[in-house]
Design an enzyme around this catalytic site. Sequence first.
Site, mmCIF file in Angstrom:
data_model
loop_
_atom_site.group_PDB
_atom_site.id
_atom_site.type_symbol
_atom_site.label_atom_id
_atom_site.label_comp_id
_atom_site.label_asym_id
_atom_site.label_seq_id
_atom_site.Cartn_x
_atom_site.Cartn_y
_atom_site.Cartn_z
ATOM 1 N N HIS A 120 -27.830 4.227 1.500
ATOM 2 C CA HIS A 120 -28.729 5.378 1.633
ATOM 3 C C HIS A 120 -29.951 5.276 0.718
ATOM 4 C CE1 HIS A 120 -26.658 7.222 -1.946
ATOM 5 N NE2 HIS A 120 -27.863 7.716 -2.135
ATOM 6 N N SER A 180 -27.817 7.139 -7.719
ATOM 7 C CA SER A 180 -27.346 6.546 -6.473
ATOM 8 C C SER A 180 -27.493 5.035 -6.480
ATOM 9 C CB SER A 180 -28.156 7.103 -5.291
ATOM 10 O OG SER A 180 -27.854 8.445 -5.048
ATOM 11 N N GLY A 181 -26.511 4.352 -5.931
ATOM 12 C CA GLY A 181 -26.535 2.904 -5.845
ATOM 13 C C GLY A 181 -26.066 2.196 -7.097
ATOM 14 N N GLY A 194 -30.774 9.874 -8.389
ATOM 15 C CA GLY A 194 -31.381 8.807 -9.175
ATOM 16 C C GLY A 194 -30.342 7.836 -9.698
ATOM 17 N N ASP A 206 -21.324 3.102 2.688
ATOM 18 C CA ASP A 206 -22.612 3.320 2.022
ATOM 19 C C ASP A 206 -22.837 2.208 0.996
ATOM 20 O OD1 ASP A 206 -24.958 4.353 1.080
ATOM 21 O OD2 ASP A 206 -24.041 6.050 0.019
#
Length: 272
Positions: free
Chosen positions: A75, A219-220, A217, A124
């Site tokens: 995402h 994320s990942g 922020g 994801d």
Amino acid sequence: MIWLVVLLSCFGLICANEPLSYKVNNGRVIGGSDAKPNTWKWQISLQLDSYNEGSFSHICGGSIVDSFYIMTAAHCIISSDVSQYRVVAGEYSLFEYEGSEQFTSVEKIIIHPDWNGDLANGNDIALLKLVNPIYDNGYVEITNLPYPDQTLPHGFTCYITGWGLMDYNGSVPDKLQVAPLDAVEHAVCSQPEWWGSIALKTMVCAGGDGVISGCQGDSGGPLNCLTDGVWRVHGVVSYGPAGMCNQKFKPTVFTRVSSFLHWIYSVMDQAL
């Protein structure tokens, strides 16, 4: 529960929005603190140049899984134009050049084939192939990954790292933040008062105490866990609650890396 995920995409940590005019203050990532410099060496900052003007802003985290490959969340890929992205390894302070950084362009984006944009469906995860390899300058390191299908025991303490929002007002830190999160087993996280049916076995839940959490922020970025005497990245930050990120019974949810090892290695092997 699907409607909640829709709201999350706008207000939760799971959204990789166009860079905003964030402010810096002296606060901390939600429940966290400044990381010790030169410790989480596999953490990277994924940055986006929204208007192709040569001005990059942090949008997501990620982990170095190979000198040519970065692991992040699917995402986080909000543009198919590889020229709009760059990876910064060896980063600590987002707003200060410290000489430890390596700035690398992205050659190819590989999103998991079963990712359909629905966070409740899982998958994801994405890999970024770099134009130039990341080299060992003393500030970077390739991460260790878990064993296939390895799970974390309930209550096991891991650490989330990133430059995500520190509060609901949109404040971000200048320095990399770290915060402890306790794993929540699937049997608990999938209960109705927790995340219910959108907590899948291919995910890791951690936190949910209402105090400490990841946020937009982050994320990942990695869920770092000391297992078998080695630091391993067990999760990739995927989603969290709408509104305030640190809500009780709504832990940060990560893509479980151990469920995707075959895909990760197969992508990297194809380049050999």
